[in-house]
Motif scaffolding. Structure first.
Motif, PDB file in Angstrom:
ATOM      1  N   HIS A 155      45.631 140.865  -5.838  1.00 21.49           N
ATOM      2  CA  HIS A 155      44.987 140.525  -7.116  1.00 21.49           C
ATOM      3  C   HIS A 155      44.395 139.131  -7.013  1.00 21.49           C
ATOM      4  O   HIS A 155      44.762 138.348  -6.139  1.00 21.49           O
ATOM      5  CB  HIS A 155      45.982 140.614  -8.279  1.00 21.49           C
ATOM      6  N   ASP A 156      43.466 138.842  -7.892  1.00 17.20           N
ATOM      7  CA  ASP A 156      42.911 137.499  -7.980  1.00 17.20           C
ATOM      8  C   ASP A 156      43.887 136.648  -8.790  1.00 17.20           C
ATOM      9  O   ASP A 156      44.245 137.017  -9.918  1.00 17.20           O
ATOM     10  CB  ASP A 156      41.547 137.515  -8.678  1.00 17.20           C
ATOM     11  N   HIS A 157      44.326 135.524  -8.217  1.00 21.73           N
ATOM     12  CA  HIS A 157      45.204 134.636  -8.974  1.00 21.73           C
ATOM     13  C   HIS A 157      44.557 134.253 -10.297  1.00 21.73           C
ATOM     14  O   HIS A 157      43.321 134.235 -10.427  1.00 21.73           O
ATOM     15  CB  HIS A 157      45.484 133.344  -8.190  1.00 21.73           C
ATOM     16  N   VAL A 158      45.377 133.915 -11.268  1.00 18.99           N
ATOM     17  CA  VAL A 158      44.841 133.426 -12.539  1.00 18.99           C
ATOM     18  C   VAL A 158      43.902 132.255 -12.256  1.00 18.99           C
ATOM     19  O   VAL A 158      44.170 131.407 -11.410  1.00 18.99           O
ATOM     20  CB  VAL A 158      45.991 133.016 -13.483  1.00 18.99           C
ATOM     21  N   GLY A 159      42.736 132.253 -12.936  1.00 16.48           N
ATOM     22  CA  GLY A 159      41.756 131.195 -12.715  1.00 16.48           C
ATOM     23  C   GLY A 159      40.935 131.366 -11.458  1.00 16.48           C
ATOM     24  O   GLY A 159      40.243 130.441 -11.033  1.00 16.48           O
ATOM     25  N   HIS A 160      40.981 132.549 -10.858  1.00 15.04           N
ATOM     26  CA  HIS A 160      40.236 132.833  -9.631  1.00 15.04           C
ATOM     27  C   HIS A 160      39.488 134.163  -9.778  1.00 15.04           C
ATOM     28  O   HIS A 160      39.939 135.071 -10.491  1.00 15.04           O
ATOM     29  CB  HIS A 160      41.166 132.942  -8.417  1.00 15.04           C
ATOM     30  N   GLY A 161      38.369 134.266  -9.072  1.00 17.71           N
ATOM     31  CA  GLY A 161      37.664 135.534  -8.978  1.00 17.71           C
ATOM     32  C   GLY A 161      37.378 136.181 -10.318  1.00 17.71           C
ATOM     33  O   GLY A 161      36.788 135.572 -11.217  1.00 17.71           O
ATOM     34  N   GLN A 162      37.833 137.439 -10.460  1.00 24.57           N
ATOM     35  CA  GLN A 162      37.573 138.203 -11.675  1.00 24.57           C
ATOM     36  C   GLN A 162      38.759 138.193 -12.643  1.00 24.57           C
ATOM     37  O   GLN A 162      38.792 139.001 -13.576  1.00 24.57           O
ATOM     38  CB  GLN A 162      37.194 139.641 -11.314  1.00 24.57           C
ATOM     39  N   SER A 163      39.710 137.301 -12.410  1.00 23.09           N
ATOM     40  CA  SER A 163      40.840 137.170 -13.326  1.00 23.09           C
ATOM     41  C   SER A 163      40.551 136.134 -14.407  1.00 23.09           C
ATOM     42  O   SER A 163      39.717 135.242 -14.237  1.00 23.09           O
ATOM     43  CB  SER A 163      42.104 136.767 -12.556  1.00 23.09           C
ATOM     44  N   GLU A 164      41.258 136.253 -15.516  1.00 25.26           N
ATOM     45  CA  GLU A 164      41.119 135.287 -16.590  1.00 25.26           C
ATOM     46  C   GLU A 164      41.763 133.955 -16.211  1.00 25.26           C
ATOM     47  O   GLU A 164      42.492 133.855 -15.220  1.00 25.26           O
ATOM     48  CB  GLU A 164      41.767 135.827 -17.871  1.00 25.26           C
ATOM     49  N   GLY A 165      41.508 132.948 -17.007  1.00 27.34           N
ATOM     50  CA  GLY A 165      42.094 131.636 -16.779  1.00 27.34           C
ATOM     51  C   GLY A 165      41.053 130.610 -16.390  1.00 27.34           C
ATOM     52  O   GLY A 165      40.036 130.942 -15.778  1.00 27.34           O
ATOM     53  N   GLN A 166      41.294 129.362 -16.727  1.00 28.93           N
ATOM     54  CA  GLN A 166      40.387 128.290 -16.345  1.00 28.93           C
ATOM     55  C   GLN A 166      40.358 128.170 -14.824  1.00 28.93           C
ATOM     56  O   GLN A 166      41.390 128.249 -14.165  1.00 28.93           O
ATOM     57  CB  GLN A 166      40.824 126.971 -16.979  1.00 28.93           C
ATOM     58  N   ARG A 167      39.180 127.944 -14.284  1.00 23.64           N
ATOM     59  CA  ARG A 167      39.017 127.904 -12.830  1.00 23.64           C
ATOM     60  C   ARG A 167      39.837 126.768 -12.216  1.00 23.64           C
ATOM     61  O   ARG A 167      39.709 125.604 -12.627  1.00 23.64           O
ATOM     62  CB  ARG A 167      37.555 127.713 -12.460  1.00 23.64           C
ATOM     63  N   LEU A 168      40.707 127.119 -11.280  1.00 18.22           N
ATOM     64  CA  LEU A 168      41.550 126.158 -10.561  1.00 18.22           C
ATOM     65  C   LEU A 168      42.208 125.166 -11.516  1.00 18.22           C
ATOM     66  O   LEU A 168      42.157 123.954 -11.339  1.00 18.22           O
ATOM     67  CB  LEU A 168      40.734 125.404  -9.500  1.00 18.22           C
ATOM     68  N   ASN A 169      42.829 125.730 -12.535  1.00 15.00           N
ATOM     69  CA  ASN A 169      43.532 124.899 -13.507  1.00 15.00           C
ATOM     70  C   ASN A 169      44.771 125.659 -13.959  1.00 15.00           C
ATOM     71  O   ASN A 169      44.675 126.633 -14.701  1.00 15.00           O
ATOM     72  CB  ASN A 169      42.628 124.574 -14.693  1.00 15.00           C
ATOM     73  N   VAL A 170      45.918 125.222 -13.485  1.00  8.09           N
ATOM     74  CA  VAL A 170      47.169 125.888 -13.824  1.00  8.09           C
ATOM     75  C   VAL A 170      48.222 124.817 -14.080  1.00  8.09           C
ATOM     76  O   VAL A 170      48.232 123.774 -13.429  1.00  8.09           O
ATOM     77  CB  VAL A 170      47.598 126.853 -12.680  1.00  8.09           C
ATOM     78  N   SER A 171      49.080 125.057 -15.056  1.00  2.00           N
ATOM     79  CA  SER A 171      50.058 124.035 -15.450  1.00  2.00           C
ATOM     80  C   SER A 171      51.215 123.923 -14.471  1.00  2.00           C
ATOM     81  O   SER A 171      51.826 122.852 -14.335  1.00  2.00           O
ATOM     82  CB  SER A 171      50.597 124.338 -16.850  1.00  2.00           C
ATOM     83  N   ASN A 172      51.519 125.019 -13.792  1.00  3.19           N
ATOM     84  CA  ASN A 172      52.669 125.040 -12.891  1.00  3.19           C
ATOM     85  C   ASN A 172      52.380 126.000 -11.742  1.00  3.19           C
ATOM     86  O   ASN A 172      51.946 127.132 -11.965  1.00  3.19           O
ATOM     87  CB  ASN A 172      53.929 125.488 -13.649  1.00  3.19           C
TER      88      ASN A 172
END
Length: 296
Positions: free
Chosen positions: A72-89
């Motif tokens: 799968h595309d990590h959160v914030g990557h590719g076709q997944s939701e989430g801010q691009r390369l921005n994760v709290s943990n």
């Protein structure tokens, strides 16, 4: 509503393979199923700024070995939701991978699960193997992120990054040089032209998340007892090859192999054709030695 949720590219998730993580983010998935009964499951864990579709050549090679490949595309990557390369943990990536593994375990309870992880995905895989030692039968690491490149690892840079993440987390640290990925110019061009890859700057906040995940890694590595195959190019300018040597020494598995490729860069699976051929042959042999015979 599901019917209204769109990927960052404007596609409907209802038309795509996906799952929803604990934070409610929709994560895009890919599945490559062999035409014959699968001998095992292999989860591909991709690196920073890329996506699951970056591994079609790897997945095809594995499927031809009667292996069921998923990713799968990590959160914030590719076709997944989430801010691009921005994760709290950083552990969000780990948690999502374990959720996907649980989904596949439920569907295929009798099949072993192996990981194939690259770059930052290697760091994710280390955490996953530490958290779920009984669920992962072994792992293949390609240039894992265990140690930063010497330039990024300078003490004053590390100190400034950790300090600035609390003040200006969105400050740019610069853009990755795609020439560091591979000596194959076609692969470098493919990265440039892939709209699903992240081509922007890395931010201080994300760099700090990676630094925090690397802190104390020496306490996790000894917990890894499953078989591991570690592949790394000695000219890698992104993930220091010293990290792979450290990993090889510190994991307590009695079944561990480290293979160094001379003059090769970061993406061994997208290097010059003769290197890719050798890498794929090593992976196939390693998996075949640990699985039931392939029926041809």
């Amino acid at each position: 509503m599901l019917q209204d949720r769109l990927t960052p590219q404007g596609l409907l998730y209802r038309d795509l393979k996906h799952f929803v993580n604990e934070d409610g983010n929709y994560l895009f998935c890919r599945y490559w199923e062999p035409s014959t009964p699968p001998r095992a499951l292999v989860m591909i864990v991709h690196g920073t700024g890329e996506h699951s579709g970056s591994y079609v050549n790897v997945a095809t090679m594995l499927v031809n070995q009667s292996l069921f490949v998923f990713s799968h595309d990590h959160v914030g990557h590719g076709q997944s939701e989430g801010q691009r390369l921005n994760v709290s943990n950083f552990r969000i990536y780990v948690r999502d991978c374990l959720q996907h593994i649980d989904m596949m375990k439920y569907r295929y309870p009798d099949l072993k699960i192996f990981l194939l992880a690259h770059s930052m995905g290697g760091l994710v895989a280390i955490y996953a193997m530490h958290d779920r030692p009984d669920d992962i039968a072994g792992a293949i690491f390609i240039a894992p992120l265990v140690a930063l490149n010497p330039e990024s690892a300078r003490p004053w840079k590390v100190f400034c990054t950790k300090l600035l993440c609390h003040i200006i987390p969105n400050m740019s640290l610069g853009v990755m040089n795609p020439q560091w990925l591979s000596r194959d110019e076609n692969e470098v061009r493919n990265f440039y032209e892939d709209p699903l890859c992240y081509h922007g700057a890395m931010k201080v906040g994300f760099a700090a998340v990676l630094l925090n995940a690397l802190t104390g890694l020496e306490n996790l590595l000894p917990s890894i007892t499953a078989p591991v195959l570690i592949l790394h190019g000695d000219a890698d300018k992104m993930c220091d090859i010293k990290g792979s040597h450290i990993m090889y020494e510190m994991v307590t598995s009695t079944d561990k192999t480290l293979k160094v490729f001379e003059d090769c860069l970061h993406q061994l699976h997208k290097e010059l054709p003769d290197v890719v051929k050798e890498v794929f042959s090593l992976i196939q042999t390693w998996l075949n030695d640990r699985l039931p015979a392939l029926n041809i």
